[in-house]
Design a protein around this motif. Structure first.
Motif, mmCIF file in Angstrom:
data_model
loop_
_atom_site.group_PDB
_atom_site.id
_atom_site.type_symbol
_atom_site.label_atom_id
_atom_site.label_comp_id
_atom_site.label_asym_id
_atom_site.label_seq_id
_atom_site.Cartn_x
_atom_site.Cartn_y
_atom_site.Cartn_z
ATOM 1 N N CYS A 160 48.040 12.689 -24.500
ATOM 2 C CA CYS A 160 47.288 12.277 -25.480
ATOM 3 C C CYS A 160 48.348 12.487 -26.785
ATOM 4 N N LEU A 161 48.973 13.820 -26.942
ATOM 5 C CA LEU A 161 49.926 14.150 -27.679
ATOM 6 C C LEU A 161 50.760 12.820 -28.013
ATOM 7 N N LEU A 162 51.420 12.457 -26.773
ATOM 8 C CA LEU A 162 52.583 11.543 -26.942
ATOM 9 C C LEU A 162 51.978 10.204 -27.460
ATOM 10 N N VAL A 163 50.667 9.819 -27.040
ATOM 11 C CA VAL A 163 50.090 8.503 -27.784
ATOM 12 C C VAL A 163 50.046 8.824 -29.158
ATOM 13 N N ALA A 164 49.574 9.865 -29.746
ATOM 14 C CA ALA A 164 49.465 10.078 -30.963
ATOM 15 C C ALA A 164 50.906 10.153 -31.895
ATOM 16 N N MET A 165 51.872 10.581 -31.201
ATOM 17 C CA MET A 165 53.208 10.643 -31.623
ATOM 18 C C MET A 165 53.517 9.191 -31.610
ATOM 19 N N VAL A 166 53.299 8.442 -30.849
ATOM 20 C CA VAL A 166 53.950 7.039 -30.719
ATOM 21 C C VAL A 166 53.060 6.226 -32.156
ATOM 22 N N LEU A 167 51.882 6.265 -32.170
ATOM 23 C CA LEU A 167 51.226 5.838 -33.149
ATOM 24 C C LEU A 167 51.624 6.134 -34.781
ATOM 25 N N VAL A 168 51.834 7.685 -34.785
ATOM 26 C CA VAL A 168 52.444 7.961 -36.029
ATOM 27 C C VAL A 168 53.846 7.494 -36.431
ATOM 28 N N SER A 169 54.759 7.500 -35.170
ATOM 29 C CA SER A 169 56.004 6.893 -35.314
ATOM 30 C C SER A 169 55.956 5.405 -35.654
ATOM 31 N N ALA A 170 55.255 4.858 -35.136
ATOM 32 C CA ALA A 170 55.070 3.323 -35.435
ATOM 33 C C ALA A 170 54.739 2.896 -36.696
ATOM 34 N N VAL A 172 55.116 4.915 -39.483
ATOM 35 C CA VAL A 172 56.080 5.366 -40.365
ATOM 36 C C VAL A 172 57.376 4.336 -40.386
ATOM 37 N N ALA A 173 57.620 3.727 -39.215
ATOM 38 C CA ALA A 173 58.690 2.838 -39.008
ATOM 39 C C ALA A 173 58.192 1.529 -39.817
ATOM 40 N N ILE A 174 57.154 1.132 -39.576
ATOM 41 C CA ILE A 174 56.739 -0.314 -40.358
ATOM 42 C C ILE A 174 56.698 -0.082 -41.859
ATOM 43 N N ARG A 175 56.345 0.967 -42.219
ATOM 44 C CA ARG A 175 56.228 1.223 -43.641
ATOM 45 C C ARG A 175 57.053 1.711 -44.411
ATOM 46 N N SER A 176 58.360 1.989 -43.826
ATOM 47 C CA SER A 176 59.402 2.842 -44.293
ATOM 48 C C SER A 176 60.614 2.019 -44.380
ATOM 49 N N HIS A 177 61.660 2.448 -45.581
ATOM 50 C CA HIS A 177 62.811 2.000 -45.413
ATOM 51 C C HIS A 177 63.918 3.170 -45.817
ATOM 52 N N TRP A 178 63.853 4.093 -44.846
ATOM 53 C CA TRP A 178 64.749 5.209 -45.005
ATOM 54 C C TRP A 178 65.872 5.042 -44.087
ATOM 55 N N GLY A 179 66.736 4.008 -43.837
ATOM 56 C CA GLY A 179 67.700 3.977 -43.214
ATOM 57 C C GLY A 179 67.679 4.705 -41.753
ATOM 58 N N VAL A 180 68.450 5.603 -41.338
ATOM 59 C CA VAL A 180 68.635 6.112 -40.008
ATOM 60 C C VAL A 180 67.287 6.742 -39.595
ATOM 61 N N CYS A 185 62.592 6.460 -36.009
ATOM 62 C CA CYS A 185 61.304 6.412 -35.666
ATOM 63 C C CYS A 185 61.065 5.181 -34.766
ATOM 64 N N TRP A 186 61.814 3.940 -35.103
ATOM 65 C CA TRP A 186 61.615 2.891 -34.210
ATOM 66 C C TRP A 186 61.925 3.262 -32.700
ATOM 67 N N GLY A 187 62.976 4.069 -32.518
ATOM 68 C CA GLY A 187 63.607 4.567 -31.312
ATOM 69 C C GLY A 187 62.596 5.394 -30.618
ATOM 70 N N LEU A 188 61.915 6.211 -31.455
ATOM 71 C CA LEU A 188 60.947 7.344 -30.947
ATOM 72 C C LEU A 188 59.569 6.514 -30.286
ATOM 73 N N VAL A 189 59.300 5.512 -30.878
ATOM 74 C CA VAL A 189 58.139 4.719 -30.411
ATOM 75 C C VAL A 189 58.319 4.148 -28.832
ATOM 76 N N PHE A 190 59.458 3.480 -28.696
ATOM 77 C CA PHE A 190 59.832 3.134 -27.323
ATOM 78 C C PHE A 190 60.172 4.028 -26.269
ATOM 79 N N PHE A 191 60.977 5.025 -26.838
ATOM 80 C CA PHE A 191 61.385 6.340 -25.930
ATOM 81 C C PHE A 191 60.124 6.904 -25.333
ATOM 82 N N LEU A 192 58.888 7.267 -26.305
ATOM 83 C CA LEU A 192 57.903 7.976 -25.780
ATOM 84 C C LEU A 192 56.975 7.246 -24.859
#
Length: 361
Positions: A160-170, A172-180, A185-192
């Motif tokens: 459940c913790l990993l699922v929550a982290m996937v949703l939060v990372s996704a 942030v990745a969709i709504r942000s433009h913070w470079g690396v 965050c994009w990588g963390l979605v697929f990694f988790l």
């Protein structure tokens, strides 16, 4: 062994997609992809390769991280230092040196040679190693797997913790433009997501491949790439969904590579995925400059020769370093000590699983 070949087959498809995406990106930036059916197909191929390459690589490495955590948390940290941090520093410095020397030779402005920038501004394609390092450190902190003899690697609370982290990372990745930071965050979605899949019980993860499912997911991904390329947007919600669909398709197709006799050459590329990833930009740049010097601007020629060289040249260098015994020093392979530890752990895990099965029987 079959599971390892599946992973190597997936790594091969991922790194091939990364090389193709790099070649097509350079061709597109030069303005060679204009109107015409060929350019249209190459643009679709570029979108498909971009949504497939790095996301699937994060996913597959996330799958392998679960077993590393079950083996030893300290061992994983050591592996991160040797196989992620060391290649990042070594090849970032080498590429910065090459860029600086080329800029000096060609007499044009280049970024200042500063090692401190590696802590916050990765060089070129090495953003992947930067993001992977953060992903694996996050895994070390948040994931506490069960012993190998357990049916499921993770508890329900950890999942459940990993699922929550996937949703939060996704989000942030969709709504942000913070470079690396956004790319991490994009990588963390697929990694988790890869860790979640690897944590399933063995009886679920070792199912035989299903041709209809593989064909359906592959067709769905191709359709998503055709539709997504028309919008021309990257790193948005649709790109995320297309990447997840591409990962699913590649996982399904990878199940057949371990059983298909003619796919051995693909699996062999998976064994050399790291040198291909580390050297593909320099290798494809050599072909790019050579073709431009000859006055060749046809996009198909650039794509075919650039992709072939981006795969063949790094593999040849990898084989040469293996023959010389310096592959681990060049960060192309894990040190022999780490490989031996992994082999010993796998044998011990197999023995424990066999004893558990006999006791239950």
């Amino acid at each position: 062994m079959v599971k390892e070949e599946r992973i190597r087959g997936g790594l091969a498809m991922s790194v091939i997609a990364i090389v193709c995406a790099e070649v097509l990106r350079r061709v597109g930036d030069a303005g060679f992809l204009q109107d015409g059916h060929v350019s249209r197909v190459l643009k679709i191929l570029q979108y498909a390769a971009s949504t497939l390459g790095y996301p699937t690589l994060f996913f597959l490495l996330g799958m392998s991280t679960v077993a590393c955590l079950q083996r030893s948390r300290a061992g994983l940290l050591k592996s991160i230092a040797l196989t992620v941090l060391y290649p990042y520093l070594l090849w970032s410095i080498l590429e910065m040196a090459v860029q600086w020397l080329v800029a000096d030779y060609k007499d044009y402005a280049a970024e200042q040679f500063e090692l401190t920038r590696l802590a916050s501004a990765p060089v070129g394609q090495f953003w992947f190693l930067y993001a992977l390092f953060i992903c694996q450190i996050v895994a070390c902190i948040t994931v506490w797997p069960r012993p190998v003899r357990s049916g499921s690697a993770l508890t329900m609370a950890n999942r459940c913790l990993l699922v929550a982290m996937v949703l939060v990372s996704a989000a942030v990745a969709i709504r942000s433009h913070w470079g690396v930071a956004t790319m991490t965050c994009w990588g963390l979605v697929f990694f988790l997501c890869g860790m979640l899949l690897a944590s399933r019980p063995a009886r679920q993860s070792d199912r035989s491949p299903r041709p209809r499912v593989a064909l359906a997911t592959a067709v769905a991904f191709i359709a998503a790439a055709v539709i997504g390329q028309r919008s021309g947007h990257y790193l948005d919600l649709y790109w995320l969904l297309a990447s997840l669909l591409g990962v699913a398709a590649e996982v399904q197709v990878g199940r057949f590579l371990a059983t298909w006799r003619n796919s051995r050459w693909i699996i062999s590329i998976g064994s050399s995925w790291k040198p291909v990833y580390l050297l593909h930009v320099l290798a494809t740049a050599l072909v790019w400059n050579a073709l431009l010097a000859l006055g060749i601007s046809q996009p198909v020629v650039h794509f075919v020769l650039g992709s072939a060289t981006g795969l063949a040249l790094p593999i040849a260098i990898h084989l040469m370093t293996k023959r010389l015994g310096i592959a681990s020093w060049a960060a192309f392979e894990e040190p022999a000590e780490a490989r031996n530890e992994g082999t010993a752990f796998s044998a011990a895990a197999a023995q424990r699983a066999d004893k558990t099965a006999k006791s239950r029987a």
